[in-house]
Every structure is written in structure tokens, then in C-alpha cells.
Motif scaffolding. Structure first.
Motif, PDB file in Angstrom:
ATOM      1  N   ASP A  68     -52.084 -23.293  13.750  1.00  0.00           N
ATOM      2  CA  ASP A  68     -53.203 -23.984  14.415  1.00  0.00           C
ATOM      3  C   ASP A  68     -52.996 -24.038  15.931  1.00  0.00           C
ATOM      4  N   ILE A  74     -58.317 -28.350  15.736  1.00  0.00           N
ATOM      5  CA  ILE A  74     -57.981 -27.254  14.828  1.00  0.00           C
ATOM      6  C   ILE A  74     -56.893 -27.679  13.836  1.00  0.00           C
ATOM      7  N   SER A  75     -55.940 -28.495  14.300  1.00  0.00           N
ATOM      8  CA  SER A  75     -54.880 -28.966  13.394  1.00  0.00           C
ATOM      9  C   SER A  75     -55.363 -30.080  12.469  1.00  0.00           C
ATOM     10  N   VAL A  89     -48.204 -26.999  11.455  1.00  0.00           N
ATOM     11  CA  VAL A  89     -49.392 -26.750  12.284  1.00  0.00           C
ATOM     12  C   VAL A  89     -49.136 -25.649  13.321  1.00  0.00           C
TER      13      VAL A  89
END
Length: 497
Positions: free
Chosen positions: A40, A92-93, A37
């Protein structure tokens, strides 16, 4: 008087840049851990930084003048802006795709409440877990600076009392002493965090777990990297004793730590709030340990490991840990105290209203307020017998002004009213009585674990969406000393004069 909106927006922009910088730090941890991630978190940090820089650039010609009204707005909306931007790494992740859940988790982080909606913490990427712990650490330090350096200038919550002894500003001098105060407090806070990280690593934690639990201990937050919280290390008592020691430090006034490092130990020993704080912990631990030893079923693996030291040690350790966790409003868990005895359930519920010391990262009412209220209550008997006598309340030898006493009384009444209203609103979501009062007390006091369906071994995932927003509001007003937020809801605050 017209609000200086430009300086407000400029400072909010600065907070966004600050927030984004910590997100980029989380991206670095993600890269090291290779959790998938990193990009992200980079995007999240970049968005926060760019928005902050944009706000600062468009308000670069702001007036430097800032009065109390702007102070209230910056403090309250600063926390809200930090929370809104802090949801980006989660969303977002994909770790928490729901905005309501992400907002709740982030507000719980910044207010150092430690209540979580995550059902399986251990599958969350390391970079996101680190960000989650950082929200605690950022919020905890923000509270110390507010309590010792900012709130006395706004006249909030009787904080003027400690300003006189703080190594920082007085009510009539904002610069440069406020900067010196912030630097010293940051140094102590960072030093304690580093020391706990090293000790936990030496005691057997992984470095990642050690730094996350240190970030969450010094902020009295309570987020853990394990589903079982600190109960995961029930077979390693030394880890729990280290966390207890730093919980105790985090619940004390950080100004006292400054005095101790300066060699002024007498100031610490003679401080009335510190003495009462210590006595509360000792007495409440003794009561809990005796009841656990004789009454509670400590054959459960969540409470007792027969291979580790014995029943008496286990009873004392879990009693001390949970008393410290609730009083300091940290919220770490080594056992389900709601499963011990009915007396201890009510007992720990009452501790949720105590809180740690003023000038600490703890939530709750605070020990010094209880101390002043108790002293004033006893003096009322004397005033009744001698109506003409002038009998002031004294704290650390000095007389406390009537204004501060009234302020504390007003705060306590408002706090209890907020608790009652909070529980009533939770009950509107078909939440049972025990769970509703537990939620209200825990959210308002920034404790974390509540009662009933939201007790120490459960989470807040089952709370309805509106309930999560209400809990978030209670966390915010409790964290910012009630008056700071609630004054913005009064019509006269916005009236031009």
C-alpha cells in the motif's frame, strides 16, 4: 503581471517527487516491521512520484524567472499539494479511510500541529505511523527554510530582521547563498534528530519509538506512537528530560544553533529573543511548578509515580514539560493540565499565543514579535512626552525600521482577528465556548492539544467534518505566517498589471 504558471507547476511537481520518495522510505520501514501495508505504501509513493515527474516533464521548458507573486503561490499550494498527496498512505492502507479525516491528519502533520483524529494509535501499522511522523519532520524543515531563506525575500512577517544575521541570503542575493543556507539547516536538523534518537534508545525506548518521537520533537509536531503520548513513560523521567532538551532546541532559532557550532557562542547568549525565550520558560515553569506542588492532585498515575524521585521533582518536571510543549507548540503530553487548577487552564491557554523563536519549527506568534511589540509600546510613552524626538525600536542593538514594526503590528492584529473568527466559526458547529476558543487558538498556533472536549487527553475525532476542514485551514494560515495564504484571497493579487 502574468503569473509564470509553468515554473509553479514544475516546482509543485518536484515537491510531489520529494513527497513520494519519503512514502517509499515508509514502505521500507513497513517491510522491516512486516506490518502488512508495504505494498500500500509502495503504491502511494509510486503514484506521488509519477504525478510529480509528469508535471515536471510537461513544464521542463519553463522560464527561470520567478517573482514574489509566484513565491506566494508556490509556498501555499506547495503545502496543499503535499497534504493532498500525503493522504494516500492513510487511505490506501485503510488506516484512515475517510478523505476528510485523512486530510485533517495530514495537514496536522505537515503544519506540525499534532492534532489527531485517531482513537487508537497503537493499532495503526508501523509503516503508516512512521509516515505520520515523517509528515511532521518534512513540514518542520520546510518551515525553517521558509523562515530563514524564503520569507525574507517575500517581505513576510518582519522576517527581514533575521535575514541580516542568517548564514544565507540577503534580500538582493538569492543564489548561491540560499542553497548554502538550506544545506546547513538540513544538516543541523538531521543531526539533532539523530542525536535524540540515539539518546532515547539508550534511555530505554524501542528504536521505532525513539526515531518517531525524535522526528516529532525536532519538528515541534507532537504525534506519538502511544495513546498516552509521552505520559506512557511517566515512570522513566530521563526519557522525558531528553525530549524536553530537544523541544527547547527546536523552539530556538536554528540560525543560533549554526552560530553555536561555529564557536560564536556570544551571538547566542547576546541574542535578545533567545534571552527572553529562556526567561519565559524559566518563569512560567516556576509559576506552574509551585501551583502544581501545592494545589494540583498529583496522586493520579498520569501525573505522578510515587516510586520516581518524589513530589517536588514530579511537579517541576511536568510543569517544565508542559510549558515547553505549549510554548514551542510541540503538543506532547505528560499530564492533563486542564485538570490541575482553573488558573493553570487559563495560564496554558495564554501560552498558546506565545510561540517559540523565529527561525525555529515552532508555530504561534513568535517571541521576537512579542518583544518588538512590547518595546514599541513602552517607547510610545516616551514619544508622547517628546513628540519631536526620534526614538527607534532596537533589537540586538540595531534599529528596527518602521516598516518592520508596522508589519509586526499588522500581523498581530490579523492573528487575533483570525483567532476570533476561528472561534466564532467553531461555535457554529454547536461547540461550547471553552472548546471553541481552545480549538481556534490551538489550530492557528499549531499547538495540538486544546481545551474542553479537545484537551490534552482527548483527540479531534469528535469534531464535525466541516469543523475539521476549518481547523485545517487555520492550521495552514497559522503555519505559513498568515500573509502568505491570505494574500491569495485578495482580488488585487490576481489582477494583471
Amino acid at each position: 503581471m502574468k503569473l509564470n504558471y509553468k515554473i509553479i507547476l514544475h516546482l509543485l511537481g518536484l515537491l510531489l517527487v520529494f513527497n513520494g520518495g519519503f512514502m517509499l522510505l515508509s514502505a521500507l520501514i513497513s517491510l522491516i516491521c512486516q506490518d502488512g501495508v508495504t505494498f500500500d505504501l509502495l503504491i502511494s509513493g509510486a503514484v506521488a512520484v509519477l504525478l510529480g515527474l509528469l508535471a515536471m516533464y510537461n513544464t521542463k521548458d519553463h522560464s527561470k524567472e520567478m517573482n514574489k507573486r509566484e513565491g506566494y503561490v508556490v509556498v501555499t499550494f506547495g503545502w496543499i499539494i503535499m497534504t493532498l498527496s500525503g493522504t494516500l498512505p492513510y487511505m490506501i492502507s485503510g488506516a484512515i479511510p475517510s478523505f476528510t479525516d485523512a486530510f485533517f491528519e495530514t495537514m496536522s502533520g505537515y503544519t506540525t500541529t499534532g492534532a489527531s483524529i485517531l482513537n487508537d494509535i497503537e493499532i495503526v501499522p508501523e509503516g503508516v505511523l512512521f509516515w505520520r511522523s515523517l509528515t511532521h519532520w518534512i513540514g518542520g524543515m520546510g518551515i525553517i527554510v521558509l523562515a530563514v531563506a524564503i520569507l525574507p525575500l517575500l517581505g513576510i512577517g518582519g522576517m527581514q530582521m533575521f535575514a541580516a544575521e542568517a548564514p544565507g541570503p540577503s534580500a538582493d542575493k538569492l543564489h548561491p547563498r540560499i542553497t548554502d543556507t538550506a544545506k546547513r539547516l538540513w544538516l543541523i536538523y538531521f543531526g539533532y534528530t539523530a542525536a535524540e534518537t540515539i539518546l532515547l534508545k539508550v534511555a530505554g525506548m524501542s528504536f521505532f519509538d525513539a526515531i518517531n518521537h525524535s522526528l516529532c520533537t525536532l519538528s515541534t509536531g507532537g504525534f506519538s506512537t502511544k495513546n498516552a503520548s509521552v505520559a506512557y513513560w511517566n515512570d522513566q523521567p530521563i526519557i522525558q528530560y531528553i525530549i524536553m532538551f530537544f523541544m527547547f532546541l527546536a523552539g530556538t532559532n536554528f540560525v543560533l544553533s549554526y552560530f553555536a557550532f561555529k564557536g560564536k557562542v556570544q551571538k547566542v547568549i547576546q541574542d535578545e529573543e533567545f534571552k527572553l525565550y529562556f526567561k519565559f520558560i524559566a518563569i512560567f515553569t516556576l509559576i506552574s511548578a509551585v501551583i502544581i506542588y501545592f494545589k494540583a492532585d498529583i496522586s493520579q498515575s498520569t501525573i505522578y509515580h510515587p516510586m520516581v524521585w518524589g513530589r517536588a521533582e514530579s511537579s517541576v518536571r511536568h510543569a517544565l514539560f508542559q510549558v515547553l510543549s505549549v510554548i514551542t507548540t510541540t503538543g506532547f503530553v505528560t499530564a492533563d493540565y486542564t485538570a490541575w487548577t482553573p488558573f493553570l487552564v487559563v495560564f496554558f491557554f495564554g501560552l498558546m499565543f506565545l510561540g517559540g523563536s523565529a527561525g525555529s519549527t515552532s508555530g504561534g506568534v513568535k517571541v521576537v514579535r512579542h518583544l518588538i511589540l512590547i518595546k514599541n509600546g513602552f517607547l510610545e510613552f516616551k514619544r508622547t512626552l517628546h513628540p519631536s524626538a526620534v526614538v527607534p525600536v532596537r533589537y540586538n542593538i540595531r534599529a528596527v525600521t518602521g516598516g518592520i514594526v508596522f508589519n509586526i503590528q499588522g500581523f498581530f492584529i490579523l492573528y487575533m482577528l483570525s483567532f476570533i473568527v476561528g472561534a466564532l466559526v467553531f461555535s457554529m458547529f454547536n461547540i461550547d465556548f471553552k472548546s471553541a476558543i481552545g480549538l481556534a487558538a490551538s489550530s492557528l498556533g499549531n499547538v495540538g492539544p486544546a481545551l474542553g472536549d479537545f484537551g490534552p487527553v482527548n483527540n479531534y475525532g469528535g469534531l464535525p467534518p466541516l469543523g475539521k476542514w476549518w481547523a485545517s485551514f487555520l492550521m495552514l494560515i497559522g503555519r505559513l505566517e498568515l500573509f502568505t495564504v491570505l494574500i491569495l484571497l485578495t482580488p488585487f493579487f490576481w489582477t494583471k498589471k
